[in-house]
Scaffold this motif. Structure first.
Motif, PDB file in Angstrom:
ATOM      1  N   GLY A  39       0.834  -1.189   0.000  1.00  0.00           N
ATOM      2  CA  GLY A  39       0.000   0.000   0.000  1.00  0.00           C
ATOM      3  C   GLY A  39       0.867   1.237   0.000  1.00  0.00           C
ATOM      4  O   GLY A  39       2.098   1.161   0.002  1.00  0.00           O
ATOM      5  N   ASP A  40       0.238   2.392  -0.007  1.00  0.00           N
ATOM      6  CA  ASP A  40       0.995   3.634   0.040  1.00  0.00           C
ATOM      7  C   ASP A  40       0.114   4.747   0.590  1.00  0.00           C
ATOM      8  O   ASP A  40      -1.107   4.610   0.681  1.00  0.00           O
ATOM      9  N   ILE A  41       0.758   5.831   0.981  1.00  0.00           N
ATOM     10  CA  ILE A  41       0.033   7.048   1.332  1.00  0.00           C
ATOM     11  C   ILE A  41       0.602   8.182   0.492  1.00  0.00           C
ATOM     12  O   ILE A  41       1.769   8.162   0.095  1.00  0.00           O
ATOM     13  N   THR A  42      -0.246   9.134   0.212  1.00  0.00           N
ATOM     14  CA  THR A  42       0.153  10.307  -0.556  1.00  0.00           C
ATOM     15  C   THR A  42       0.184  11.523   0.358  1.00  0.00           C
ATOM     16  O   THR A  42      -0.780  11.787   1.084  1.00  0.00           O
ATOM     17  N   ILE A  43       1.296  12.235   0.336  1.00  0.00           N
ATOM     18  CA  ILE A  43       1.453  13.450   1.130  1.00  0.00           C
ATOM     19  C   ILE A  43       1.427  14.635   0.168  1.00  0.00           C
ATOM     20  O   ILE A  43       2.253  14.729  -0.739  1.00  0.00           O
ATOM     21  N   ASP A  44       0.468  15.517   0.375  1.00  0.00           N
ATOM     22  CA  ASP A  44       0.311  16.683  -0.488  1.00  0.00           C
ATOM     23  C   ASP A  44       0.591  17.934   0.330  1.00  0.00           C
ATOM     24  O   ASP A  44       0.088  18.088   1.444  1.00  0.00           O
ATOM     25  N   SER A  45       1.397  18.832  -0.213  1.00  0.00           N
ATOM     26  CA  SER A  45       1.766  20.051   0.507  1.00  0.00           C
ATOM     27  C   SER A  45       2.051  21.166  -0.483  1.00  0.00           C
ATOM     28  O   SER A  45       2.097  20.937  -1.699  1.00  0.00           O
ATOM     29  N   ASP A  46       2.261  22.368   0.053  1.00  0.00           N
ATOM     30  CA  ASP A  46       2.627  23.474  -0.832  1.00  0.00           C
ATOM     31  C   ASP A  46       4.077  23.374  -1.292  1.00  0.00           C
ATOM     32  O   ASP A  46       4.542  24.178  -2.092  1.00  0.00           O
ATOM     33  N   GLY A  47       4.793  22.342  -0.803  1.00  0.00           N
ATOM     34  CA  GLY A  47       6.144  22.082  -1.267  1.00  0.00           C
ATOM     35  C   GLY A  47       6.211  20.937  -2.248  1.00  0.00           C
ATOM     36  O   GLY A  47       7.307  20.518  -2.656  1.00  0.00           O
ATOM     37  N   GLY A  48       5.045  20.404  -2.637  1.00  0.00           N
ATOM     38  CA  GLY A  48       5.005  19.310  -3.593  1.00  0.00           C
ATOM     39  C   GLY A  48       4.231  18.110  -3.056  1.00  0.00           C
ATOM     40  O   GLY A  48       3.686  18.125  -1.949  1.00  0.00           O
ATOM     41  N   LYS A  49       4.170  17.076  -3.875  1.00  0.00           N
ATOM     42  CA  LYS A  49       3.428  15.855  -3.529  1.00  0.00           C
ATOM     43  C   LYS A  49       4.370  14.662  -3.646  1.00  0.00           C
ATOM     44  O   LYS A  49       5.194  14.596  -4.554  1.00  0.00           O
ATOM     45  N   THR A  50       4.248  13.713  -2.701  1.00  0.00           N
ATOM     46  CA  THR A  50       5.067  12.503  -2.765  1.00  0.00           C
ATOM     47  C   THR A  50       4.304  11.337  -2.163  1.00  0.00           C
ATOM     48  O   THR A  50       3.294  11.528  -1.477  1.00  0.00           O
ATOM     49  N   LYS A  51       4.797  10.130  -2.430  1.00  0.00           N
ATOM     50  CA  LYS A  51       4.182   8.912  -1.906  1.00  0.00           C
ATOM     51  C   LYS A  51       5.184   8.130  -1.066  1.00  0.00           C
ATOM     52  O   LYS A  51       6.387   8.168  -1.327  1.00  0.00           O
ATOM     53  N   ILE A  52       4.665   7.426  -0.059  1.00  0.00           N
ATOM     54  CA  ILE A  52       5.454   6.489   0.735  1.00  0.00           C
ATOM     55  C   ILE A  52       4.806   5.123   0.562  1.00  0.00           C
ATOM     56  O   ILE A  52       3.586   4.980   0.671  1.00  0.00           O
ATOM     57  N   TYR A  53       5.632   4.110   0.297  1.00  0.00           N
ATOM     58  CA  TYR A  53       5.119   2.773   0.027  1.00  0.00           C
ATOM     59  C   TYR A  53       5.337   1.861   1.226  1.00  0.00           C
ATOM     60  O   TYR A  53       6.339   1.964   1.930  1.00  0.00           O
ATOM     61  N   PHE A  54       4.387   0.948   1.434  1.00  0.00           N
ATOM     62  CA  PHE A  54       4.446   0.000   2.541  1.00  0.00           C
ATOM     63  C   PHE A  54       4.316  -1.421   2.011  1.00  0.00           C
ATOM     64  O   PHE A  54       3.689  -1.667   0.975  1.00  0.00           O
ATOM     65  N   SER A  55       4.891  -2.354   2.748  1.00  0.00           N
ATOM     66  CA  SER A  55       4.708  -3.768   2.434  1.00  0.00           C
ATOM     67  C   SER A  55       4.714  -4.558   3.742  1.00  0.00           C
ATOM     68  O   SER A  55       5.286  -4.136   4.749  1.00  0.00           O
ATOM     69  N   GLY A  56       4.054  -5.676   3.719  1.00  0.00           N
ATOM     70  CA  GLY A  56       4.009  -6.541   4.894  1.00  0.00           C
ATOM     71  C   GLY A  56       3.406  -7.878   4.530  1.00  0.00           C
ATOM     72  O   GLY A  56       2.794  -8.041   3.464  1.00  0.00           O
ATOM     73  N   TYR A  57       3.568  -8.842   5.413  1.00  0.00           N
ATOM     74  CA  TYR A  57       3.079 -10.198   5.152  1.00  0.00           C
ATOM     75  C   TYR A  57       2.285 -10.685   6.352  1.00  0.00           C
ATOM     76  O   TYR A  57       2.782 -10.683   7.484  1.00  0.00           O
ATOM     77  N   GLY A  58       1.041 -11.061   6.110  1.00  0.00           N
ATOM     78  CA  GLY A  58       0.205 -11.626   7.165  1.00  0.00           C
ATOM     79  C   GLY A  58       0.480 -13.112   7.312  1.00  0.00           C
ATOM     80  O   GLY A  58       0.452 -13.853   6.330  1.00  0.00           O
ATOM     81  N   VAL A  59       0.785 -13.543   8.533  1.00  0.00           N
ATOM     82  CA  VAL A  59       1.106 -14.948   8.774  1.00  0.00           C
ATOM     83  C   VAL A  59       0.204 -15.496   9.875  1.00  0.00           C
ATOM     84  O   VAL A  59      -0.371 -14.752  10.671  1.00  0.00           O
ATOM     85  N   SER A  60       0.107 -16.819   9.919  1.00  0.00           N
ATOM     86  CA  SER A  60      -0.731 -17.461  10.926  1.00  0.00           C
ATOM     87  C   SER A  60      -0.259 -18.889  11.163  1.00  0.00           C
ATOM     88  O   SER A  60       0.020 -19.613  10.201  1.00  0.00           O
ATOM     89  N   PRO A  61      -0.150 -19.309  12.425  1.00  0.00           N
ATOM     90  CA  PRO A  61       0.127 -20.722  12.698  1.00  0.00           C
ATOM     91  C   PRO A  61      -1.110 -21.560  12.416  1.00  0.00           C
ATOM     92  O   PRO A  61      -2.232 -21.040  12.401  1.00  0.00           O
ATOM     93  N   ASP A  62      -0.934 -22.832  12.201  1.00  0.00           N
ATOM     94  CA  ASP A  62      -2.060 -23.730  11.915  1.00  0.00           C
ATOM     95  C   ASP A  62      -1.748 -25.083  12.535  1.00  0.00           C
ATOM     96  O   ASP A  62      -0.847 -25.786  12.100  1.00  0.00           O
ATOM     97  N   LEU A  63      -2.510 -25.455  13.554  1.00  0.00           N
ATOM     98  CA  LEU A  63      -2.262 -26.686  14.297  1.00  0.00           C
ATOM     99  C   LEU A  63      -3.092 -27.829  13.732  1.00  0.00           C
ATOM    100  O   LEU A  63      -4.296 -27.690  13.508  1.00  0.00           O
ATOM    101  N   THR A  64      -2.433 -28.962  13.494  1.00  0.00           N
ATOM    102  CA  THR A  64      -3.126 -30.200  13.165  1.00  0.00           C
ATOM    103  C   THR A  64      -2.577 -31.313  14.052  1.00  0.00           C
ATOM    104  O   THR A  64      -1.457 -31.227  14.563  1.00  0.00           O
ATOM    105  N   VAL A  65      -3.378 -32.338  14.251  1.00  0.00           N
ATOM    106  CA  VAL A  65      -2.972 -33.495  15.058  1.00  0.00           C
ATOM    107  C   VAL A  65      -3.052 -34.733  14.177  1.00  0.00           C
ATOM    108  O   VAL A  65      -4.059 -34.958  13.493  1.00  0.00           O
ATOM    109  N   SER A  66      -1.999 -35.547  14.178  1.00  0.00           N
ATOM    110  CA  SER A  66      -1.969 -36.770  13.390  1.00  0.00           C
ATOM    111  C   SER A  66      -1.680 -37.971  14.288  1.00  0.00           C
ATOM    112  O   SER A  66      -1.223 -37.823  15.430  1.00  0.00           O
ATOM    113  N   ASN A  67      -1.955 -39.160  13.769  1.00  0.00           N
ATOM    114  CA  ASN A  67      -1.734 -40.421  14.490  1.00  0.00           C
ATOM    115  C   ASN A  67      -2.547 -40.498  15.782  1.00  0.00           C
ATOM    116  O   ASN A  67      -2.119 -41.104  16.761  1.00  0.00           O
TER     117      ASN A  67
END
Length: 199
Positions: free
Chosen positions: A97-125
Motif C-alpha cells: 500500500g501507500d500514502i500520498t502526502i500533499d503540501s505546498d512544497g510538492g506531492k510525494t508517496k510512501i510505500y508500505f509492504s508486509g506479510y500476514g502470517v498465521s500458525p495452523d495446528l493439526t494433530v496426526s496419528n
C-alpha cells in the motif's frame, strides 16, 4: 524530504517501509519523518491512504495499513514531523500500500509492504487413542503428533488430560513449546487403569 525515523538524509521515495511478518490479529508499527529542508514553513494539505493489495486473496480484505498519528498542519524550516503507520493484517499473504502526502512544497508517496502470517495446528496419528487396553496395575502407552502446518511459529501454551490418562516425558518451556512452520512434536499418552471398565 521523507525519511525513516533513523536517517534524516536518505529519502523513502523508491523503497518501501517493510513490516515483514505480522501475525493475524496482531499489529506492527513503523515510523517515518516529514522534513522541511526549505527556508519557509511547509504547509501540509492532506495525507491519504490508498487501497492495498493482498496478493493471496481476492477481493481485498479490510485495509491493513492505517496512519495512527494526527496529520500536521505546518512544519517549520529545519524541523520534521514524525508519523506512525500500523499494519494489522486480516488474512495471510502479501500486502502492499501507500500514502500520498500533499503540501505546498510538492506531492510525494510512501510505500508500505508486509506479510500476514498465521500458525495452523493439526494433530496426526490420534485415531488409535480410543483403543487403550491394559491390565489393572499395569499401563499402556500410545503417541500422537502435533504439527504446525501454518507459516508462523505456533506456541503451545498447555496440553491437559484427566486420570487415568497422563502425558509422559512432556515438558513445555520456552524452547519445546514453540513449533516453527513445518515442524512437529510427538506426545506420549500413558493409560494406567485403577479399575475395570471403560474410561
Amino acid at each position: 524530504l521523507i525519511t525513516d525515523n533513523t536517517d534524516q538524509n536518505t529519502p523513502l521515495y523508491t523503497q518501501a517501509l517493510d513490516f515483514k511478518d505480522i501475525k493475524i490479529g496482531q499489529a506492527g508499527a513503523k515510523s517515518f519523518r516529514i522534513w522541511n529542508k526549505g527556508n519557509a514553513p511547509l504547509n501540509i494539505t492532506s495525507i491519504t491512504n490508498s487501497p492495498t493489495v493482498n496478493v493471496a486473496t481476492t477481493p481485498n480484505p479490510t485495509m491493513p495499513f492505517n496512519i495512527t498519528t494526527p496529520v500536521p498542519a505546518t512544519i517549520n524550516p529545519g524541523t520534521y514531523y514524525e508519523m506512525t503507520v500500523q499494519f494489522s493484517p486480516t488474512a495471510t499473504g502479501s500486502f502492499s500500500g501507500d500514502i500520498t502526502i500533499d503540501s505546498d512544497g510538492g506531492k510525494t508517496k510512501i510505500y508500505f509492504s508486509g506479510y500476514g502470517v498465521s500458525p495452523d495446528l493439526t494433530v496426526s496419528n490420534s485415531t488409535d487413542l480410543n483403543n487403550f487396553v491394559s491390565l489393572i496395575g499395569k499401563y499402556a502407552e500410545k503417541q500422537f503428533t502435533i504439527n504446525n502446518v501454518g507459516n508462523s511459529n505456533l506456541k503451545i501454551t498447555s496440553i491437559s488430560t484427566t486420570a487415568p490418562f497422563e502425558f509422559t516425558g512432556l515438558t513445555l518451556d520456552a524452547t519445546t513449546s514453540t513449533l516453527s512452520p513445518g515442524t512437529s512434536m510427538t506426545v506420549t499418552v500413558k493409560f494406567t487403569p485403577t479399575d475395570t471398565g471403560k474410561f
